[in-house]
Scaffold this motif. Structure first.
Motif, mmCIF file in Angstrom:
data_model
loop_
_atom_site.group_PDB
_atom_site.id
_atom_site.type_symbol
_atom_site.label_atom_id
_atom_site.label_comp_id
_atom_site.label_asym_id
_atom_site.label_seq_id
_atom_site.Cartn_x
_atom_site.Cartn_y
_atom_site.Cartn_z
ATOM 1 N N ILE A 134 0.831 -1.308 0.101
ATOM 2 C CA ILE A 134 -0.003 -0.056 -0.010
ATOM 3 C C ILE A 134 0.953 1.244 -0.063
ATOM 4 O O ILE A 134 0.731 2.212 -0.834
ATOM 5 C CB ILE A 134 -1.066 -0.134 1.287
ATOM 6 C CG1 ILE A 134 -2.045 -1.276 1.349
ATOM 7 C CG2 ILE A 134 -1.655 1.474 1.367
ATOM 8 C CD1 ILE A 134 -3.136 -1.079 -0.020
ATOM 9 N N HIS A 217 -3.489 -4.996 6.244
ATOM 10 C CA HIS A 217 -4.507 -4.176 5.178
ATOM 11 C C HIS A 217 -5.888 -4.825 5.506
ATOM 12 O O HIS A 217 -6.220 -6.018 5.229
ATOM 13 C CB HIS A 217 -4.135 -4.277 3.867
ATOM 14 C CG HIS A 217 -5.211 -3.319 3.074
ATOM 15 N ND1 HIS A 217 -5.364 -3.822 1.834
ATOM 16 C CD2 HIS A 217 -5.630 -2.175 3.277
ATOM 17 C CE1 HIS A 217 -6.086 -2.764 1.310
ATOM 18 N NE2 HIS A 217 -6.381 -1.740 2.206
ATOM 19 N N ARG A 228 -6.903 2.189 4.471
ATOM 20 C CA ARG A 228 -5.716 2.762 3.742
ATOM 21 C C ARG A 228 -5.093 3.875 4.723
ATOM 22 O O ARG A 228 -3.952 4.252 4.842
ATOM 23 C CB ARG A 228 -5.980 3.321 2.387
ATOM 24 C CG ARG A 228 -6.125 2.259 1.314
ATOM 25 C CD ARG A 228 -6.511 2.886 -0.095
ATOM 26 N NE ARG A 228 -5.245 3.387 -0.528
ATOM 27 C CZ ARG A 228 -4.459 2.871 -1.354
ATOM 28 N NH1 ARG A 228 -4.478 1.594 -1.350
ATOM 29 N NH2 ARG A 228 -3.362 3.557 -1.708
#
Length: 372
Positions: A134, A217, A228
């Motif tokens: 990410i 995540h 996020r």
């Protein structure tokens, strides 16, 4: 004149001084400009003269004087002053707010993108950990926004952040920005791989490693946006944020505050239209804090790209949101007050702030809802 414009203006002054023989130095790739600190002079300052003095074989005051001569009468600058051991200080013209708002409205959500890193090539090492993916794909988007050729060398299949993740389903990051190398499909095996020429090119580029504190995540638990933000708001080497507080719609929740500020900016435009007026920056607006953080946005994006630090963008969005929420109460007419040029200008500034918030959230891969 935005800070990014000012940085380029000073860089051009250095280049002119070198070209005409006043300075004998290597022209730096970029000139750092920052907000004037408390006790300073003007709106912005730069230490470029101090940085060049040693290689120029002259005092920083001499170098600053040479640059000051070449910066006089620059459009958008009201005054250039030399202070201390050789700092250049800049005071913008009174209509600088109008120039900033017009620049944001012209660029839209891409405001802050530039070419400062053009010619830079970055390939990140193979990644398998969720948070690392990410962070890396967000850094890739930041680098590309500044003109760099950046990509993830390999996306493990089925890992969040890889092509085809659950946020878009089409192998692209929000906004259509591809997060990794272009892929082709092997018709015999169905495997996706980079074209042979691209693979050869990538293998010649040293892989850059990101040092990131691992964390899961969890979009299934938090939703894609909060998941996020939890991974990106903390510095990459620090622990990720606790996700539960990010689900509470309260001003103590920074993600809610940023997205709420964006939605407020959008609603102000709608409400103003119902009152019969549109945004138009016609007169100066005394909102130095909001104008300051909006003007800083291009420099924040560039610094975040250079330092591989998406958390800088998240913190900056919080600052914009706080400034906008404090400013919003001045935008619409009160009671029987009629819309004026001041209201139109304030509305244009609020609209610009909402645009910057939307663009910043997009860089982080987070949605910016019109209403909350």
């Amino acid at each position: 004149m935005t800070p990014a414009d000012l940085s380029l203006t000073v860089l051009h002054a250095v280049r002119r001084a070198v070209d005409d023989g006043a300075l004998r130095v290597d022209v730096p790739p970029v000139v750092k400009v920052e907000r004037a600190r408390p006790g300073g002079v003007g709106d912005y300052a730069s230490n470029v003269a101090l940085a060049l003095a040693r290689s120029a074989g002259r005092s920083a005051l001499d170098v600053a004087g040479i640059l000051e001569e070449r910066l006089r009468d620059t459009p958008g600058l009201r005054e250039v002053a030399v202070t201390g051991p050789g700092f250049l200080n800049f005071t913008l013209r009174a209509d600088a707010g109008g120039e900033l708002v017009r620049a944001i409205r012209e660029a839209g959500e891409s405001y802050g993108s530039g070419t400062a890193l053009a010619g830079v090539t970055v390939r990140f090492a193979d990644l398998t950990e969720s948070r690392a993916l990410i962070v890396a794909e967000t850094v890739v988007r930041l680098l590309r926004s500044q003109g760099a050729d950046a990509a993830l060398r390999h996306h493990p299949p089925g890992v969040a952040g890889a092509p085809g993740d659950e946020r878009t389903g089409d192998g692209e990051a929000p906004g259509g920005d591809q997060t990794g190398d272009q892929r082709i499909t092997d018709e015999r095996t169905g495997d996706r791989r980079a074209p042979a020429a691209d693979q050869t090119h990538d293998q010649q580029i040293p892989a850059e490693h990101l040092h990131i504190h691992p964390a899961p995540h969890t979009p299934d638990l938090l939703g894609p946006d909060a998941a996020r933000w939890a991974l990106l708001r903390a510095a990459p080497q620090d622990r990720a944020l606790d996700g539960a507080p990010l689900l509470v719609q309260h001003e103590r929740n920074p993600l809610f505050r940023v997205r709420y500020a964006h939605s407020r900016a959008r609603r102000l435009v709608v409400n103003a239209a119902q009152l019969g007026f549109q945004p138009s920056y016609d007169v100066p607006v005394p909102a130095p804090e909001l104008l300051g953080v909006l003007g800083d946005h291009p420099l924040v994006l560039l610094a975040a790209a250079r330092h591989r630090a998406p958390d800088r963008v998240a913190r900056h969005l919080e600052a914009i949101a706080d400034a906008l929420l404090a400013f919003q109460h001045t935008v619409l007419p009160l009671g029987d007050e009629k819309p004026s040029a001041a209201h139109r200008s304030r509305l244009a500034l609020a609209e610009a702030a909402g645009t910057v918030l939307a663009g910043g959230l997009s860089v982080l891969g987070i949605s910016a809802p019109e209403r909350i």
